[in-house]
Enzyme design. Structure first.
Site, PDB file in Angstrom:
ATOM      1  N   SER A  68       0.676   3.650  12.040  1.00 51.14           N
ATOM      2  CA  SER A  68      -0.211   4.481  11.235  1.00 51.14           C
ATOM      3  C   SER A  68      -1.072   3.595  10.337  1.00 51.14           C
ATOM      4  O   SER A  68      -0.653   2.507   9.945  1.00 51.14           O
ATOM      5  CB  SER A  68       0.622   5.454  10.375  1.00 51.14           C
ATOM      6  OG  SER A  68      -0.214   6.371   9.713  1.00 51.14           O
ATOM      7  N   ASP A  69      -2.258   4.079  10.039  1.00 53.78           N
ATOM      8  CA  ASP A  69      -3.161   3.319   9.175  1.00 53.78           C
ATOM      9  C   ASP A  69      -4.051   4.304   8.422  1.00 53.78           C
ATOM     10  O   ASP A  69      -4.331   5.395   8.924  1.00 53.78           O
ATOM     11  CB  ASP A  69      -4.029   2.365  10.007  1.00 53.78           C
ATOM     12  CG  ASP A  69      -4.818   1.413   9.129  1.00 53.78           C
ATOM     13  OD1 ASP A  69      -4.189   0.578   8.456  1.00 53.78           O
ATOM     14  OD2 ASP A  69      -6.053   1.517   9.098  1.00 53.78           O
TER      15      ASP A  69
END
Length: 199
Positions: A68-69
């Site tokens: 995730s970012d």
């Protein structure tokens, strides 16, 4: 069930994933984030989420790896990440107050055994109250949000900075959109609301 790995060092994402009551491992991704202002926010976070997940392929050759970012786009359409220092957090919040901002959270699930992957992006918009410099400094001193995109913790006192919020899943503000993740894991055969198989 397949081994599940969260490719993250974020304590916030770890806490969120625990809500789904799954057994999983946590490992620091071997991919270094790169801010590229020439790329759209959605493409940037999807790309980085996938590369974080893929970076652990050798360490976990038969697993579903979650990456995730997150970045946010301010009212001037600038793509911004974590402030990294108290001074920058104060400056970021001073520029954000009284305006609307959109957060982009990229999510990837990568099957290290087959190479199959899914990537998605969840958006969430916040409207920040008009605040005094004293209020901003008080908030930053209390919560020290230097490791959070947007310089606030919505799950804590950061909610007091808000005038309004719009989006499908507020967990995306914390860094892991769980509604989206449940759907993506289902694609790979991981059912959250199912009795575990007897051994």
């Amino acid at each position: 069930m397949r081994a599940l790995v969260l490719a993250s060092t974020s304590p916030y994402r770890l806490k969120l994933l625990r809500q789904l009551e799954l057994n999983f491992h946590v490992a620091a991704p071997l991919y270094k984030e790169q801010m590229d202002p020439s790329v759209s926010a959605e493409l940037l976070v999807r790309h980085q989420a996938l590369h974080k997940a893929k970076s652990l392929r050798e360490k976990y050759p038969d697993a579903l790896i979650i990456g995730s970012d997150q970045v946010f786009v301010d009212a001037r359409r600038r793509i911004l990440g974590k402030p990294g220092s108290v001074a920058k957090a104060v400056m970021q919040l001073q520029e954000m107050q009284g305006r609307k901002h959109t957060f982009y959270t990229g999510l990837a699930v990568f099957d290290s055994a087959t190479g199959e992957s899914l990537t998605e992006c969840e958006t969430f918009t916040i409207a920040m109250r008009s605040l005094t410099e004293e209020q901003i400094r008080y908030y930053v001193t209390k919560e020290n949000p230097v490791d959070c995109a947007g310089s606030f913790k919505i799950e804590g006192l950061g909610i007091a900075l808000m005038e309004g919020m719009e989006g499908r899943d507020y967990n995306s503000l914390i860094g892991l959109p769980l509604i989206l993740l449940v759907n993506m894991l289902s694609h790979f055969g991981v059912q959250i609301l199912a009795e575990p198989l007897a051994e």
